[in-house]
Scaffold this active site. Structure first.
Site, PDB file in Angstrom:
ATOM      1  N   CYS A  72      -6.551  -4.366  -3.403  1.00  0.00           N
ATOM      2  CA  CYS A  72      -5.154  -4.301  -3.002  1.00  0.00           C
ATOM      3  C   CYS A  72      -4.307  -5.334  -3.733  1.00  0.00           C
ATOM      4  O   CYS A  72      -4.589  -6.531  -3.681  1.00  0.00           O
ATOM      5  CB  CYS A  72      -5.037  -4.509  -1.489  1.00  0.00           C
ATOM      6  SG  CYS A  72      -3.332  -4.501  -0.887  1.00  0.00           S
ATOM      7  N   GLY A  90       1.250  -5.717   3.725  1.00  0.00           N
ATOM      8  CA  GLY A  90       0.919  -6.478   4.919  1.00  0.00           C
ATOM      9  C   GLY A  90       0.043  -5.728   5.903  1.00  0.00           C
ATOM     10  O   GLY A  90      -0.127  -4.501   5.830  1.00  0.00           O
ATOM     11  N   GLU A  91      -0.538  -6.474   6.830  1.00  0.00           N
ATOM     12  CA  GLU A  91      -1.324  -5.927   7.931  1.00  0.00           C
ATOM     13  C   GLU A  91      -0.432  -5.891   9.180  1.00  0.00           C
ATOM     14  O   GLU A  91      -0.086  -6.936   9.738  1.00  0.00           O
ATOM     15  CB  GLU A  91      -2.559  -6.795   8.180  1.00  0.00           C
ATOM     16  CG  GLU A  91      -3.247  -6.604   9.522  1.00  0.00           C
ATOM     17  CD  GLU A  91      -3.665  -5.178   9.819  1.00  0.00           C
ATOM     18  OE1 GLU A  91      -3.459  -4.742  10.971  1.00  0.00           O
ATOM     19  OE2 GLU A  91      -4.181  -4.495   8.904  1.00  0.00           O
ATOM     20  N   LEU A 132     -11.251   2.187   6.379  1.00  0.00           N
ATOM     21  CA  LEU A 132     -12.714   2.059   6.485  1.00  0.00           C
ATOM     22  C   LEU A 132     -13.339   1.727   5.136  1.00  0.00           C
ATOM     23  O   LEU A 132     -13.907   0.658   4.943  1.00  0.00           O
ATOM     24  CB  LEU A 132     -13.284   3.365   7.053  1.00  0.00           C
ATOM     25  CG  LEU A 132     -14.755   3.384   7.433  1.00  0.00           C
ATOM     26  CD1 LEU A 132     -15.073   2.264   8.408  1.00  0.00           C
ATOM     27  CD2 LEU A 132     -15.107   4.735   8.065  1.00  0.00           C
ATOM     28  N   CYS A 178       0.412  -0.111  -3.998  1.00  0.00           N
ATOM     29  CA  CYS A 178       1.255  -0.952  -3.162  1.00  0.00           C
ATOM     30  C   CYS A 178       1.171  -2.413  -3.619  1.00  0.00           C
ATOM     31  O   CYS A 178       0.083  -2.946  -3.820  1.00  0.00           O
ATOM     32  CB  CYS A 178       0.795  -0.841  -1.707  1.00  0.00           C
ATOM     33  SG  CYS A 178       1.886  -1.663  -0.553  1.00  0.00           S
TER      34      CYS A 178
END
Length: 341
Positions: free
Chosen positions: A119, A157-158, A212, A330
């Protein structure tokens, strides 16, 4: 003095604003209507408030609307927007049209703490979380805001690492005094943040997507450090105890990497892992990023993986790849902008 944003506030918070500024309590619903239904960008436009009250509010507050500083348009219709948040921080928002659907992918943080190896946002490190105003602004300030049919929290972001502000934004989006959207129009994606999942399932009816990317814990840990803090087996145990009916959809995101997690043995192990769960699997093609050795899987292998899951009783689809000509991965556009600075 920096003004406080009205955008992103709940009805209860707007009632407090009204009270401390000498407005009648019912003015909170009027303000909410101007913010979320009529979508104005200046307090002066709240014409059913007295001039005195509008001037009083303007001394301490602003709406909180900011236009994107850049947009890139793909040949497939996808538009990636870059928003400045604060001084020199940037987040990305992506508009994805698809026949009768128009989906917006929004960000919840500047950077990310999770450091997933595939990421680009994770490569930036973590800068800060976005406020509910900064989240809602992404929705209101894109070009086709009024045409949106769906919203996904799958940007930078999470989301569950910024739980309070994300839940506040979801309240604005789904409440009658806010956008009045059906929760079925919204999906929130997480790497498996257990505490966040618990609260989200208790307080929201929006759809849930869990990243996952491998059915094997050690293999998942190598690309997703969060596996150590929140093992996928614990996440699945929690999800199995919750009700996922037609009112809420549970999906698992699975990026396929060539020679790493794309074998039929992986498909079989994934089918065993998800056996009996009311869910679906979204297979995603990897968009290469600088400095990462992981490679994209070819379409033939993706189709074989999908068919194997479907044959084993797990509903699986391949997500269409969009925006490949405009920094598809992203975090790519915001990283490029940050590097220019």
């Amino acid at each position: 003095m920096e003004k406080e944003h009205l955008l992103g506030k709940t009805l209860e918070e707007l009632q407090t604003v009204a009270e401390v500024n000498g407005l009648p309590r019912f003015a909170a619903k009027q303000i909410a209507s101007w913010l979320y239904e009529k979508r104005i960008d200046h307090i002066a436009g709240m014409s059913n408030l007295s001039l005195k009250h509008r001037e009083l509010l303007s001394q301490r507050y602003d709406i909180g609307r900011e236009a994107p500083v850049q947009s890139l348009r793909s040949t497939d219709g996808t538009i990636k927007y870059l928003f400045r948040v604060g001084g020199d921080d940037f987040v990305e928002t992506v508009y994805i049209p698809d026949r009768d659907r128009a989906t917006l992918c929004v960000s919840s943080q500047v950077g990310c703490k999770m450091n997933c190896s595939f990421c680009m946002t994770g490569k930036q490190g973590f800068k800060r979380s976005l406020s509910s105003a900064e989240i809602i602004n992404q929705i209101l300030s894109v070009e086709y805001s009024d045409k949106l049919t769906n919203l996904v929290f799958m940007g930078m972001g999470e989301p569950f690492d910024n739980l309070d502000e994300v839940m506040r934004a979801l309240s604005v989006l789904t409440s009658e005094w806010g956008f009045a959207w059906s929760p079925k129009r919204i999906t929130v994606s997480t790497i498996g943040h257990l505490n966040g999942i618990r609260r989200f399932l208790d307080e929201s009816r929006c759809h849930l997507a869990v990243s996952l990317h491998s059915p094997f814990p050690e293999e998942r840990l190598r690309i997703m450090p969060v596996e150590k803090a929140f093992p996928m087996t614990d996440v699945l145990d929690l999800l199995r105890r919750r009700d996922f009916s037609h009112q809420r959809r549970l999906s698992f995101e699975y990026i396929l990497f060539n020679g790493y997690n794309d074998s039929l043995d992986h498909a079989d192990a994934l089918a065993c892992l998800l056996k009996g769960m009311d869910c679906r699997v979204n297979l995603i093609r990897f968009h290469a990023i600088p400095g990462v050795t992981l490679k994209s899987t070819d379409m033939q292998s993706m189709e074989a993986f999908r068919d194997r899951l479907n044959n084993r009783g797990v509903v699986a689809t391949i997500r269409a790849s969009r925006g490949e000509d405009i920094f598809a991965a992203c975090g790519m556009l915001s990283t490029a902008e940050k590097n220019k600075k």
